[in-house]
Design an enzyme around this catalytic site. Structure first.
Site, PDB file in Angstrom:
ATOM      1  N   LYS A 113     -26.278 -28.243  32.484  1.00 23.79           N
ATOM      2  CA  LYS A 113     -27.267 -29.154  32.515  1.00 23.79           C
ATOM      3  C   LYS A 113     -27.998 -28.595  33.397  1.00 23.79           C
ATOM      4  O   LYS A 113     -29.467 -28.809  32.988  1.00 23.79           O
ATOM      5  CB  LYS A 113     -27.025 -30.598  32.944  1.00 23.79           C
ATOM      6  CG  LYS A 113     -28.042 -31.405  33.085  1.00 23.79           C
ATOM      7  CD  LYS A 113     -28.145 -31.629  34.238  1.00 23.79           C
ATOM      8  CE  LYS A 113     -27.696 -32.034  35.689  1.00 23.79           C
ATOM      9  NZ  LYS A 113     -26.824 -32.880  35.373  1.00 23.79           N
ATOM     10  N   TYR A 154     -28.133 -42.033  34.735  1.00 23.96           N
ATOM     11  CA  TYR A 154     -28.761 -40.490  35.389  1.00 23.96           C
ATOM     12  C   TYR A 154     -28.797 -39.612  33.971  1.00 23.96           C
ATOM     13  O   TYR A 154     -29.134 -38.221  33.920  1.00 23.96           O
ATOM     14  CB  TYR A 154     -28.064 -39.844  36.327  1.00 23.96           C
ATOM     15  CG  TYR A 154     -26.974 -39.362  36.554  1.00 23.96           C
ATOM     16  CD1 TYR A 154     -26.490 -38.533  36.491  1.00 23.96           C
ATOM     17  CD2 TYR A 154     -25.643 -40.600  36.796  1.00 23.96           C
ATOM     18  CE1 TYR A 154     -25.619 -37.364  35.957  1.00 23.96           C
ATOM     19  CE2 TYR A 154     -24.459 -39.625  36.244  1.00 23.96           C
ATOM     20  CZ  TYR A 154     -24.335 -38.812  36.043  1.00 23.96           C
ATOM     21  OH  TYR A 154     -22.957 -38.356  35.890  1.00 23.96           O
ATOM     22  N   CYS A 167     -17.871 -30.110  34.166  1.00 20.77           N
ATOM     23  CA  CYS A 167     -18.779 -29.779  34.946  1.00 20.77           C
ATOM     24  C   CYS A 167     -19.199 -28.616  34.134  1.00 20.77           C
ATOM     25  O   CYS A 167     -20.681 -28.317  34.021  1.00 20.77           O
ATOM     26  CB  CYS A 167     -18.380 -30.089  36.539  1.00 20.77           C
ATOM     27  SG  CYS A 167     -19.727 -28.641  37.315  1.00 20.77           S
ATOM     28  N   CYS A 227     -22.312 -30.907  34.476  1.00 21.70           N
ATOM     29  CA  CYS A 227     -23.554 -30.212  35.647  1.00 21.70           C
ATOM     30  C   CYS A 227     -24.198 -28.511  35.954  1.00 21.70           C
ATOM     31  O   CYS A 227     -25.098 -27.889  35.821  1.00 21.70           O
ATOM     32  CB  CYS A 227     -22.355 -30.425  37.247  1.00 21.70           C
ATOM     33  SG  CYS A 227     -21.143 -31.207  37.321  1.00 21.70           S
ATOM     34  N   GLU A 266     -40.353 -32.645  56.344  1.00 18.81           N
ATOM     35  CA  GLU A 266     -40.438 -32.785  57.578  1.00 18.81           C
ATOM     36  C   GLU A 266     -40.797 -34.260  57.382  1.00 18.81           C
ATOM     37  O   GLU A 266     -41.361 -34.651  58.896  1.00 18.81           O
ATOM     38  CB  GLU A 266     -41.912 -31.915  58.104  1.00 18.81           C
ATOM     39  CG  GLU A 266     -43.048 -32.519  57.212  1.00 18.81           C
ATOM     40  CD  GLU A 266     -44.344 -31.649  57.996  1.00 18.81           C
ATOM     41  OE1 GLU A 266     -44.033 -30.769  59.318  1.00 18.81           O
ATOM     42  OE2 GLU A 266     -44.545 -30.536  57.181  1.00 18.81           O
ATOM     43  N   GLU A 322     -32.400 -37.036  33.437  1.00 16.65           N
ATOM     44  CA  GLU A 322     -31.978 -36.042  33.308  1.00 16.65           C
ATOM     45  C   GLU A 322     -32.148 -35.050  31.444  1.00 16.65           C
ATOM     46  O   GLU A 322     -32.811 -34.430  31.306  1.00 16.65           O
ATOM     47  CB  GLU A 322     -30.395 -35.566  33.822  1.00 16.65           C
ATOM     48  CG  GLU A 322     -30.193 -36.042  35.153  1.00 16.65           C
ATOM     49  CD  GLU A 322     -29.062 -35.337  35.430  1.00 16.65           C
ATOM     50  OE1 GLU A 322     -28.751 -34.982  36.650  1.00 16.65           O
ATOM     51  OE2 GLU A 322     -28.125 -35.419  34.712  1.00 16.65           O
ATOM     52  N   HIS A 363     -42.864 -27.255  59.525  1.00 15.18           N
ATOM     53  CA  HIS A 363     -44.387 -27.408  59.071  1.00 15.18           C
ATOM     54  C   HIS A 363     -44.393 -25.996  57.724  1.00 15.18           C
ATOM     55  O   HIS A 363     -45.203 -24.985  58.807  1.00 15.18           O
ATOM     56  CB  HIS A 363     -45.871 -27.856  59.810  1.00 15.18           C
ATOM     57  CG  HIS A 363     -46.425 -28.147  58.853  1.00 15.18           C
ATOM     58  ND1 HIS A 363     -47.288 -29.679  58.562  1.00 15.18           N
ATOM     59  CD2 HIS A 363     -47.575 -27.919  59.188  1.00 15.18           C
ATOM     60  CE1 HIS A 363     -47.953 -29.097  58.003  1.00 15.18           C
ATOM     61  NE2 HIS A 363     -48.752 -28.056  58.390  1.00 15.18           N
TER      62      HIS A 363
END
Length: 467
Positions: free
Chosen positions: A69, A195, A61, A66, A461, A199, A456
């Protein structure tokens, strides 16, 4: 003369004696996120612990996963935003992108993190053992000729990328090698549909490389909800990534000028500057596990029960070596819970592997938790499932020529409409997911979302106003 002879025999005797075993309460194999988290939590309970690691502290990682990346993902986001500046009234001209600048900054950052991880181990009074670990017949672990014992031993040695067994595959790189690139490749072929492939293809494309993504079927991320799979595939193509469907590489050759030629099942690709394999990962389990009775499955993953117990006595495993939920926070959470169970008298504590949220840093990013629509229907039946969907253009793109869409799906179990899954693709979905994941983990229903007042104007939302 006699004295010299005695000294010589004494030295020879010492050299042939078996190494002294150094004992620990908790011996951890693997200095990645899961192993370090578990060791440090154990140390909080007064446990004498050690961590064995042959590479850089922090594991995949921190070093080749992670963290670096995400730095490159954010770099790519800047490239995308630059194209939008004129639509917001800014007269900005992009002269060039200097890969070496961000590479140096990124690498320096990782080195600082390596130091922080090492420092944290020292602060926790955990011994750092550098080298490759091997189990011995007597249940100890040997590193560089020194043997160590542990009342409890944790295997958290992580995994590594797969390189296919085809002629010339050595001319390609993996996700590890991506972070060694000294410059942005002019033409890139990424092989894979998971993934990592998505990515890295998105990052390279956004920064200006001519990217082709080679996949065996028709869509990427096929293990995700069908909405996510279809939408991410569409967004990749809209962004300029060429998707080579139903294609596999048969042979790779390197030309005299240094470029690569790929012979594939659908034709030949020439003048490739970078070939990146992203076809999966395998566990790092070359540890002599058979000597201590630790069993593996057909794919080489260590078999564990719900409490991370292996088939070896007082030997545990977690993280990527187990082949399930290959995510850094999962390994950390499992490691900490294990230490609480072993050293703090919390006998029933274990990680719940259901409803684990995750993110894909695609362009735009994906956020997901829970079951897919397909899984929900298979388990409960179509008549017991109600699905809410929404597709819209984020407000950010109201004034931009470049457009991306936001896709949202909520999967509910009737009659109470308990939320079984949420799947999102769009700007900001990576940051939205964490909060909604708490609600899903707590067993929220659609009514709970309906009763929540919307914020909002935001993309999030949409999830509390679906009809």
């Amino acid at each position: 003369m006699i004295l010299q002879l005695l000294r010589t025999r004494f030295v020879r005797t010492l050299s042939t004696m078996p190494p002294t075993v150094k004992p620990f309460d908790y011996l951890v194999i693997g200095g990645g996120s899961g192993g370090i988290a578990s060791a440090r939590r154990a140390a909080e309970f007064g446990v004498k612990a050690a961590v064995i690691e042959h590479g850089r502290w922090g594991g995949t990682c921190v070093n080749v996963g992670c963290v670096p990346k995400k730095v490159m993902f954010m770099t790519a986001m800047h490239a995308e935003f630059i194209h939008d500046h004129k639509d917001y009234g800014f007269d900005v001209q992009l002269n060039k992108f200097d890969w070496s600048v961000i590479k140096k900054s990124r690498d320096d950052y990782i080195k600082r993190l390596n130091g922080i991880y090492a420092g944290n181990l020292e602060k926790s009074k955990i011994e750092k053992i550098v080298g490759h670990a091997q189990f011995t017949e007597d249940g100890c672990v040997e590193v560089n000729g020194q043997k160590y014992s542990g009342k409890h031993i944790l295997i958290a040695s992580g995994g590594r990328p797969i390189v296919p067994d085809i002629p010339g595959s050595e001319h390609g790189i993996t996700s590890d090698g991506f972070f060694d690139l000294e410059d942005l490749p002019k033409k890139t072929v990424v092989v894979g549909a998971g993934y990592i492939a998505v990515e890295l293809a998105g990052i390279l494309n956004a920064l200006g490389s001519e990217v082709s993504l080679m996949i065996r079927y028709d869509k990427v991320l096929r293990t995700f909800d069908s909405m996510i799979s279809s939408a991410v595939t569409e967004e990749l193509e809209n962004a300029g990534v060429k998707i080579l469907r139903q294609t596999q590489t048969k042979n790779v050759t390197k030309t005299s000028c240094g470029t690569l030629t790929l012979d594939t099942t659908t034709g030949q690709i020439t003048d490739v500057n970078c070939l990146l394999w992203a076809i999966g990962r395998v566990p790092n389990v070359e540890l002599g596990l058979e000597k201590v009775g630790v069993e593996k499955d057909a794919k080489g993953n260590i078999i564990v029960d719900a409490f991370q117990n292996t088939s070896g006595k007082n030997i545990y495993a977690l993280g990527d070596v187990c082949g399930r939920a290959l995510l850094t926070p999962v390994a950390i959470a499992a490691g900490r819970r294990l230490s609480h169970r072993l050293f703090n008298n919390e006998a029933n504590l274990k990680l719940d592997y259901d409803n684990i949220p995750t993110v894909v840093f695609s362009h735009p990013p994906v956020g997901t938790i829970g079951v897919t629509e397909e899984e929900a229907v298979e388990k409960h039946g179509a008549d017991k499932i109600k699905v809410y969907k929404s597709v819209f253009t984020p407000m950010y793109h109201a004034v931009t020529e470049r457009k991306t869409k936001c896709h949202m799906k909520m999967i509910c179990l009737l009659p109470k409409e308990k939320i079984l899954g949420i799947h999102m693709l769009g700007s900001g979905c990576d940051e939205m997911m964490q909060g909604f994941a708490v609600a899903v983990k707590m067993g929220a229903t659609k009514a709970h979302f309906d009763d929540t007042v919307a914020i909002h104007p935001t993309g999030s939302e949409e999830l509390v106003t679906m009809r």
